[in-house]
Design a protein around this motif. Sequence first.
Motif, PDB file in Angstrom:
ATOM      1  N   GLY A 119       0.905  -1.108  -0.087  1.00  0.00           N
ATOM      2  CA  GLY A 119      -0.121  -0.103  -0.174  1.00  0.00           C
ATOM      3  C   GLY A 119       0.693   1.239  -0.041  1.00  0.00           C
ATOM      4  N   ILE A 120       2.091   1.105   0.713  1.00  0.00           N
ATOM      5  CA  ILE A 120       2.734   2.315   0.786  1.00  0.00           C
ATOM      6  C   ILE A 120       3.464   2.587  -0.433  1.00  0.00           C
ATOM      7  CG2 ILE A 120       4.965   3.283   1.833  1.00  0.00           C
ATOM      8  CD1 ILE A 120       4.147   2.280   4.627  1.00  0.00           C
ATOM      9  N   TRP A 121       3.886   1.547  -1.243  1.00  0.00           N
ATOM     10  CA  TRP A 121       4.387   1.585  -2.392  1.00  0.00           C
ATOM     11  C   TRP A 121       3.570   2.209  -3.391  1.00  0.00           C
ATOM     12  CZ3 TRP A 121       3.648  -2.387  -6.620  1.00  0.00           C
ATOM     13  CH2 TRP A 121       4.567  -2.491  -7.509  1.00  0.00           C
ATOM     14  N   LEU A 122       2.277   1.634  -3.489  1.00  0.00           N
ATOM     15  CA  LEU A 122       1.167   2.331  -4.328  1.00  0.00           C
ATOM     16  C   LEU A 122       1.011   3.469  -4.278  1.00  0.00           C
ATOM     17  CD1 LEU A 122      -1.201  -0.807  -4.580  1.00  0.00           C
ATOM     18  CD2 LEU A 122       0.616  -0.101  -6.386  1.00  0.00           C
ATOM     19  N   CYS A 123       0.613   3.956  -2.850  1.00  0.00           N
ATOM     20  CA  CYS A 123       0.290   5.466  -2.597  1.00  0.00           C
ATOM     21  C   CYS A 123       1.329   6.318  -3.022  1.00  0.00           C
ATOM     22  CB  CYS A 123      -0.052   5.534  -1.224  1.00  0.00           C
ATOM     23  SG  CYS A 123      -1.536   4.604  -0.612  1.00  0.00           S
ATOM     24  N   THR A 124       2.506   6.046  -2.694  1.00  0.00           N
ATOM     25  CA  THR A 124       3.828   6.565  -3.234  1.00  0.00           C
ATOM     26  C   THR A 124       3.742   7.057  -4.792  1.00  0.00           C
ATOM     27  OG1 THR A 124       4.970   6.186  -1.183  1.00  0.00           O
ATOM     28  CG2 THR A 124       6.384   7.209  -2.968  1.00  0.00           C
ATOM     29  N   MET A 125       3.778   5.869  -5.348  1.00  0.00           N
ATOM     30  CA  MET A 125       3.631   5.913  -6.947  1.00  0.00           C
ATOM     31  C   MET A 125       2.596   7.063  -7.407  1.00  0.00           C
ATOM     32  SD  MET A 125       4.283   2.864  -9.169  1.00  0.00           S
ATOM     33  CE  MET A 125       3.742   1.553  -8.030  1.00  0.00           C
ATOM     34  N   ALA A 126       1.516   6.903  -6.677  1.00  0.00           N
ATOM     35  CA  ALA A 126       0.326   7.647  -7.166  1.00  0.00           C
ATOM     36  C   ALA A 126       0.459   9.172  -6.900  1.00  0.00           C
ATOM     37  CB  ALA A 126      -1.036   7.260  -6.420  1.00  0.00           C
ATOM     38  N   VAL A 127       1.162   9.727  -5.884  1.00  0.00           N
ATOM     39  CA  VAL A 127       1.241  10.982  -5.623  1.00  0.00           C
ATOM     40  C   VAL A 127       2.568  11.585  -6.178  1.00  0.00           C
ATOM     41  CG1 VAL A 127       0.007  11.018  -3.337  1.00  0.00           C
ATOM     42  CG2 VAL A 127       2.311  10.800  -3.207  1.00  0.00           C
ATOM     43  N   ALA A 128       3.607  10.839  -6.475  1.00  0.00           N
ATOM     44  CA  ALA A 128       5.067  11.295  -6.786  1.00  0.00           C
ATOM     45  C   ALA A 128       4.854  12.327  -8.012  1.00  0.00           C
ATOM     46  CB  ALA A 128       5.863  10.154  -7.187  1.00  0.00           C
ATOM     47  N   PRO A 129       4.130  12.061  -9.205  1.00  0.00           N
ATOM     48  CA  PRO A 129       3.952  12.837 -10.288  1.00  0.00           C
ATOM     49  C   PRO A 129       3.786  14.280  -9.787  1.00  0.00           C
ATOM     50  CG  PRO A 129       3.049  10.775 -10.782  1.00  0.00           C
ATOM     51  CD  PRO A 129       3.341  10.716  -9.453  1.00  0.00           C
ATOM     52  N   SER A 130       2.636  14.644  -8.957  1.00  0.00           N
ATOM     53  CA  SER A 130       2.120  15.749  -8.355  1.00  0.00           C
ATOM     54  C   SER A 130       3.099  16.361  -7.626  1.00  0.00           C
ATOM     55  CB  SER A 130       0.875  15.527  -7.639  1.00  0.00           C
ATOM     56  OG  SER A 130       0.377  16.868  -7.441  1.00  0.00           O
ATOM     57  N   MET A 131       3.966  15.739  -6.669  1.00  0.00           N
ATOM     58  CA  MET A 131       4.888  16.335  -6.019  1.00  0.00           C
ATOM     59  C   MET A 131       6.099  16.852  -6.761  1.00  0.00           C
ATOM     60  SD  MET A 131       5.334  13.776  -2.678  1.00  0.00           S
ATOM     61  CE  MET A 131       3.704  13.703  -1.105  1.00  0.00           C
ATOM     62  N   ARG A 132       6.345  15.970  -7.827  1.00  0.00           N
ATOM     63  CA  ARG A 132       7.510  16.485  -8.436  1.00  0.00           C
ATOM     64  C   ARG A 132       7.251  17.766  -9.438  1.00  0.00           C
ATOM     65  NH1 ARG A 132       7.774  10.748 -10.520  1.00  0.00           N
ATOM     66  NH2 ARG A 132       9.724   9.771  -9.437  1.00  0.00           N
ATOM     67  N   GLN A 133       5.938  17.945  -9.813  1.00  0.00           N
ATOM     68  CA  GLN A 133       5.333  19.199 -10.477  1.00  0.00           C
ATOM     69  C   GLN A 133       5.518  20.266  -9.607  1.00  0.00           C
ATOM     70  OE1 GLN A 133       1.330  18.694 -11.717  1.00  0.00           O
ATOM     71  NE2 GLN A 133       1.873  19.096 -13.849  1.00  0.00           N
ATOM     72  N   ARG A 134       5.386  19.977  -8.251  1.00  0.00           N
ATOM     73  CA  ARG A 134       5.237  21.181  -7.412  1.00  0.00           C
ATOM     74  C   ARG A 134       6.377  21.414  -6.799  1.00  0.00           C
ATOM     75  NH1 ARG A 134      -0.727  21.939  -5.973  1.00  0.00           N
ATOM     76  NH2 ARG A 134      -0.111  22.578  -3.659  1.00  0.00           N
ATOM     77  N   GLY A 135       7.591  20.557  -7.396  1.00  0.00           N
ATOM     78  CA  GLY A 135       8.970  20.960  -6.851  1.00  0.00           C
ATOM     79  C   GLY A 135       9.385  20.155  -5.464  1.00  0.00           C
ATOM     80  N   ALA A 172      13.663   7.006  -0.306  1.00  0.00           N
ATOM     81  CA  ALA A 172      14.217   8.284   0.179  1.00  0.00           C
ATOM     82  C   ALA A 172      15.378   8.466  -0.630  1.00  0.00           C
ATOM     83  CB  ALA A 172      14.937   8.155   1.594  1.00  0.00           C
ATOM     84  N   ARG A 173      16.195   7.396  -1.178  1.00  0.00           N
ATOM     85  CA  ARG A 173      17.146   7.471  -1.935  1.00  0.00           C
ATOM     86  C   ARG A 173      16.557   7.881  -3.264  1.00  0.00           C
ATOM     87  NH1 ARG A 173      21.935   7.831   0.129  1.00  0.00           N
ATOM     88  NH2 ARG A 173      22.208   6.048   1.922  1.00  0.00           N
ATOM     89  N   GLU A 174      15.808   7.165  -3.818  1.00  0.00           N
ATOM     90  CA  GLU A 174      15.054   7.336  -5.294  1.00  0.00           C
ATOM     91  C   GLU A 174      14.329   8.779  -5.359  1.00  0.00           C
ATOM     92  OE1 GLU A 174      13.317   4.694  -7.665  1.00  0.00           O
ATOM     93  OE2 GLU A 174      14.176   2.946  -6.677  1.00  0.00           O
ATOM     94  N   LEU A 175      13.841   9.433  -4.384  1.00  0.00           N
ATOM     95  CA  LEU A 175      13.162  10.548  -4.541  1.00  0.00           C
ATOM     96  C   LEU A 175      13.752  11.866  -4.068  1.00  0.00           C
ATOM     97  CD1 LEU A 175       9.599   9.041  -3.376  1.00  0.00           C
ATOM     98  CD2 LEU A 175      10.347  10.005  -5.661  1.00  0.00           C
ATOM     99  N   GLY A 176      15.051  11.749  -3.427  1.00  0.00           N
ATOM    100  CA  GLY A 176      15.783  12.921  -2.955  1.00  0.00           C
ATOM    101  C   GLY A 176      16.013  13.872  -4.057  1.00  0.00           C
ATOM    102  N   GLY A 177      16.396  13.329  -5.257  1.00  0.00           N
ATOM    103  CA  GLY A 177      16.597  14.114  -6.281  1.00  0.00           C
ATOM    104  C   GLY A 177      15.397  14.810  -6.484  1.00  0.00           C
ATOM    105  N   ASP A 178      14.251  14.704  -6.287  1.00  0.00           N
ATOM    106  CA  ASP A 178      13.144  15.366  -6.659  1.00  0.00           C
ATOM    107  C   ASP A 178      12.656  16.355  -5.470  1.00  0.00           C
ATOM    108  OD1 ASP A 178      12.550  14.290  -9.127  1.00  0.00           O
ATOM    109  OD2 ASP A 178      11.843  12.543  -8.311  1.00  0.00           O
ATOM    110  N   LYS A 179      13.485  16.421  -4.411  1.00  0.00           N
ATOM    111  CA  LYS A 179      13.320  17.194  -3.452  1.00  0.00           C
ATOM    112  C   LYS A 179      12.097  16.753  -2.305  1.00  0.00           C
ATOM    113  CE  LYS A 179      15.621  21.463  -4.387  1.00  0.00           C
ATOM    114  NZ  LYS A 179      16.269  21.019  -5.376  1.00  0.00           N
TER     115      LYS A 179
END
Length: 251
Positions: A119-135, A172-179
């Motif tokens: 569930g955590i993996w799926l929810c993270t996948m679902a929100v990551a595009p919007s977080m990236r878009q918002r910086g 955390a390692r994979e998403l750090g580059g996206d702040k």
Amino acid sequence: MRLEGRVAVVTGGGRGIGAAYCKALAEEGAAVMVADIDGTGAAEVAREITASGKRAASCTVDVSSKQSTSAMAQAAVDAFGGIDILVNNAAMYANLTRKGFEDISIDEFDRVMAVNVKGIWLCTMAVAPSMRQRGGGRIVNIGSGSVFVGGNGLVHYVASKMGVIGLTRALARELGGDKICVNTLIPGLTDSSSNRANTTTAYLESEAKQRCIEKIQTPEDLVGPLIFLSSDDSHFVSGQNLNCDGGRLFI
Ligand SMILES: NC(=O)c1ccc[n+]([C@@H]2O[C@H](COP(=O)([O-])OP(=O)(O)OC[C@H]3O[C@@H](n4cnc5c(N)ncnc54)[C@H](O)[C@@H]3O)[C@@H](O)[C@H]2O)c1
């Protein structure tokens, strides 16, 4: 208010500790999407928040389903314009009955893993595009102090919560580059009201006696650390465990 203009999605927000997280995030200025498999509970929590003049909406979600978690993220974007904070709080917990490891059915073991880990993996996948878009963004995964002491009739749950720590570190390692900071907030045994069926008052009191701060832990004890991990104050904190149990364990 530290979260003015932010949008938070809280899974398992329809009762217990998750409901306290939703209310605290809204108090700090965030618009909150209250998401739960219990859509009625989620709607009631959102109604309480909006009745107090804060921003919230609700949706029904099964975090173990890719389709459902995608719909949850879309609902938050549609309602509030994007997503900055994800609290992965939903879990199979209070609805579990404590039993020996040989008495757990394969179906129950699989369901605990599907909700608490996948569930955590799926929810993270679902929100990551919007977080990236918002910086950038903040993801707070809810662990459990049970992983440091072993199980108590909940071996599948304890194993799943160790998986949460692994997911936090790898994400955390994979998403750090996206702040995007990803951390685990680890509650001690908490009187969440929903866990009264499998947690007696005597058990809560015996835990309290082992703490530096001798009291029964309540959901409100967790909101300060949750807000810290959701805010700019934690911009340089990622991949960590924040243990909040009144000093029961030193990790
Ligand atoms: N209460 C404690 O002592 C304690 C201690 C350590 C960690 N935790 C953790 O804190 C969190 C909240 O615990 P709680 O005591 O409020 O328990 P809880 O069981 O009341 O809360 C879990 C929430 O998740 C929801 N949920 C369950 N399956 C779901 C699914 N498939 N999709 C979406 N939502 C789903 C439930 O409806 C519920 O609202 C959990 O992650 C739990 O593991 C609790």
